[in-house]
Scaffold this motif. Sequence first.
Motif, mmCIF file in Angstrom:
data_model
loop_
_atom_site.group_PDB
_atom_site.id
_atom_site.type_symbol
_atom_site.label_atom_id
_atom_site.label_comp_id
_atom_site.label_asym_id
_atom_site.label_seq_id
_atom_site.Cartn_x
_atom_site.Cartn_y
_atom_site.Cartn_z
ATOM 1 N N GLY A 143 0.948 -1.212 0.154
ATOM 2 C CA GLY A 143 0.045 -0.057 0.011
ATOM 3 C C GLY A 143 0.706 1.350 -0.145
ATOM 4 O O GLY A 143 0.496 2.272 -0.760
ATOM 5 N N ARG A 144 1.934 1.148 0.733
ATOM 6 C CA ARG A 144 2.869 2.350 0.786
ATOM 7 C C ARG A 144 3.447 2.709 -0.621
ATOM 8 O O ARG A 144 3.579 3.866 -0.857
ATOM 9 C CB ARG A 144 3.739 2.067 1.813
ATOM 10 C CG ARG A 144 4.900 3.377 2.077
ATOM 11 C CD ARG A 144 5.619 3.202 3.268
ATOM 12 N NE ARG A 144 6.388 1.909 3.326
ATOM 13 C CZ ARG A 144 6.203 1.000 4.130
ATOM 14 N NH1 ARG A 144 5.465 0.992 4.982
ATOM 15 N NH2 ARG A 144 7.194 -0.174 4.093
ATOM 16 N N ARG A 145 3.808 1.707 -1.157
ATOM 17 C CA ARG A 145 4.413 1.755 -2.593
ATOM 18 C C ARG A 145 3.610 2.346 -3.389
ATOM 19 O O ARG A 145 3.921 3.071 -4.513
ATOM 20 C CB ARG A 145 5.250 0.503 -2.913
ATOM 21 C CG ARG A 145 6.501 -0.067 -2.163
ATOM 22 C CD ARG A 145 7.089 -1.132 -2.880
ATOM 23 N NE ARG A 145 6.408 -2.296 -2.686
ATOM 24 C CZ ARG A 145 6.642 -3.052 -1.858
ATOM 25 N NH1 ARG A 145 7.299 -2.833 -0.581
ATOM 26 N NH2 ARG A 145 5.762 -4.403 -1.585
ATOM 27 N N LYS A 146 2.354 1.735 -3.530
ATOM 28 C CA LYS A 146 1.366 1.919 -4.373
ATOM 29 C C LYS A 146 0.922 3.704 -4.331
ATOM 30 O O LYS A 146 0.993 4.450 -5.280
ATOM 31 C CB LYS A 146 0.214 1.432 -4.384
ATOM 32 C CG LYS A 146 -1.124 1.937 -5.082
ATOM 33 C CD LYS A 146 -2.467 0.802 -4.900
ATOM 34 C CE LYS A 146 -3.483 1.258 -5.842
ATOM 35 N NZ LYS A 146 -4.082 2.577 -5.605
ATOM 36 N N ARG A 147 0.906 4.091 -2.930
ATOM 37 C CA ARG A 147 0.697 5.495 -2.788
ATOM 38 C C ARG A 147 1.895 6.214 -3.187
ATOM 39 O O ARG A 147 1.638 7.692 -3.738
ATOM 40 C CB ARG A 147 0.307 5.863 -1.371
ATOM 41 C CG ARG A 147 -0.269 7.281 -0.785
ATOM 42 C CD ARG A 147 -1.198 7.712 -1.827
ATOM 43 N NE ARG A 147 -1.775 8.984 -1.595
ATOM 44 C CZ ARG A 147 -2.133 9.781 -2.536
ATOM 45 N NH1 ARG A 147 -2.428 9.367 -3.705
ATOM 46 N NH2 ARG A 147 -2.526 11.212 -1.998
ATOM 47 N N LEU A 148 3.167 5.934 -2.981
ATOM 48 C CA LEU A 148 4.206 6.695 -3.480
ATOM 49 C C LEU A 148 4.172 6.969 -4.878
ATOM 50 O O LEU A 148 4.654 7.816 -5.525
ATOM 51 C CB LEU A 148 5.356 5.996 -2.774
ATOM 52 C CG LEU A 148 5.635 6.164 -1.291
ATOM 53 C CD1 LEU A 148 6.942 5.017 -0.960
ATOM 54 C CD2 LEU A 148 6.231 7.577 -0.946
ATOM 55 N N ALA A 149 4.017 5.832 -5.514
ATOM 56 C CA ALA A 149 3.825 5.838 -6.967
ATOM 57 C C ALA A 149 2.989 6.808 -7.374
ATOM 58 O O ALA A 149 3.136 7.628 -8.431
ATOM 59 C CB ALA A 149 3.692 4.460 -7.594
ATOM 60 N N VAL A 172 13.617 2.996 1.825
ATOM 61 C CA VAL A 172 13.657 2.044 0.816
ATOM 62 C C VAL A 172 12.633 1.982 -0.367
ATOM 63 O O VAL A 172 12.703 2.082 -1.675
ATOM 64 C CB VAL A 172 13.605 0.439 1.343
ATOM 65 C CG1 VAL A 172 13.603 -0.670 0.147
ATOM 66 C CG2 VAL A 172 15.036 0.298 2.006
ATOM 67 N N ASP A 173 11.519 2.113 0.252
ATOM 68 C CA ASP A 173 10.428 2.257 -1.064
ATOM 69 C C ASP A 173 10.258 3.760 -1.806
ATOM 70 O O ASP A 173 10.057 3.604 -2.994
ATOM 71 C CB ASP A 173 8.985 2.123 -0.325
ATOM 72 C CG ASP A 173 8.554 0.784 0.148
ATOM 73 O OD1 ASP A 173 9.374 -0.303 -0.221
ATOM 74 O OD2 ASP A 173 7.790 0.458 1.135
ATOM 75 N N MET A 174 10.819 4.539 -1.128
ATOM 76 C CA MET A 174 10.984 5.812 -1.744
ATOM 77 C C MET A 174 12.089 5.692 -2.834
ATOM 78 O O MET A 174 12.004 6.298 -3.935
ATOM 79 C CB MET A 174 11.369 6.977 -0.821
ATOM 80 C CG MET A 174 9.952 7.532 -0.265
ATOM 81 S SD MET A 174 10.795 8.899 0.859
ATOM 82 C CE MET A 174 8.901 9.688 1.168
ATOM 83 N N ASP A 175 13.089 5.024 -2.665
ATOM 84 C CA ASP A 175 14.106 4.940 -3.434
ATOM 85 C C ASP A 175 13.426 4.163 -4.835
ATOM 86 O O ASP A 175 13.857 4.562 -5.969
ATOM 87 C CB ASP A 175 15.223 3.960 -2.806
ATOM 88 C CG ASP A 175 16.478 3.957 -3.732
ATOM 89 O OD1 ASP A 175 16.566 3.921 -4.765
ATOM 90 O OD2 ASP A 175 17.675 4.031 -2.909
ATOM 91 N N GLY A 176 12.666 3.081 -4.601
ATOM 92 C CA GLY A 176 12.305 2.244 -5.559
ATOM 93 C C GLY A 176 11.210 3.150 -6.580
ATOM 94 O O GLY A 176 11.234 2.926 -7.539
ATOM 95 N N GLU A 177 10.214 4.055 -5.871
ATOM 96 C CA GLU A 177 9.317 4.596 -6.519
ATOM 97 C C GLU A 177 9.563 5.971 -6.768
ATOM 98 O O GLU A 177 9.119 6.613 -7.975
ATOM 99 C CB GLU A 177 7.963 4.539 -5.537
ATOM 100 C CG GLU A 177 7.593 3.189 -5.156
ATOM 101 C CD GLU A 177 7.214 2.370 -6.188
ATOM 102 O OE1 GLU A 177 6.724 2.930 -7.429
ATOM 103 O OE2 GLU A 177 7.251 1.140 -6.188
#
Length: 281
Positions: A143-149, A172-177
């Motif tokens: 859910g966090r990665r989806k919202r960051l995207a 880490v998720d910010m780095d990816g998205e």
Amino acid sequence: MSESCLYIVATPIGNLNDLSPRARDVLAQVDVIAAEDTRHTSRLLNHFGIRGNLVACHDHNERSRSEQIVQRLQGGESVALVSDAGTPLISDPGYHLVNAVREAGIKVVPVPGACAMVSALSVSGLPSDRFFFEGFLPAKGAGRRKRLAELSDFPHTWIVYESPHRIMDMLVDMDGELGGDRKIVLARELTKTFETVLSGTVSELQEILTSDENQRRGEFVVLIHGAEKQEGFGDDIPDEALKILEVLVEELPMKQASQIASKITGIKSKLLYKAGLAMKE
């Protein structure tokens, strides 16, 4: 106080001296103080020698408590609403109560003061003429990665709150998205003894927090620089880079292909990702 009224009272986010004289007067004079955590608010009141009539008003009982508070207000009493820290309703309970009180035709008055989000923005050095407050991102990774995207292309500064046990996962998720080169600011323990405001890229701040455990402690306000305006793909991406991306896309998912191509070419993965989508279309 003679007038029936609901006061929305901001309390300190750390330094107790930030409680305004007006806030002290209101808390000392109202008939009832509706608090997110009565034990926490009791310590604040005791510090200032205030004897308040406390009732709990939090996420789990706010709807039922709102009815009771409206009845007390209609009976002529005055009420103050406080959260554990900062301005009520900003990622804290209070919306249902304020809405119910206003619908009942009773006056609602703000007593301004500290707010972690505004305080962090004021010292961040990021553009502040326009900004967006997200509050807390989803706790779970997907859910966090989806919202960051979804927020990755937002063109203005945006702000989130994060807890110490999720800050590294969020980076880490910010780095990816968003990409490791996106500029961000981490404001930690604002107004407290160990207040820290760190700025840099996502990758740089990951390294700092990984190497220094102390920088992972406390509550965080995270501020993200808005996305740079991207022009069309065309001349922005060299033919050689597009060829590398084309080969990778044939073998890998689009996100992974664009990230690897970015490492090889030095071109932002976000731009390569969009170029890859255009190739498929």
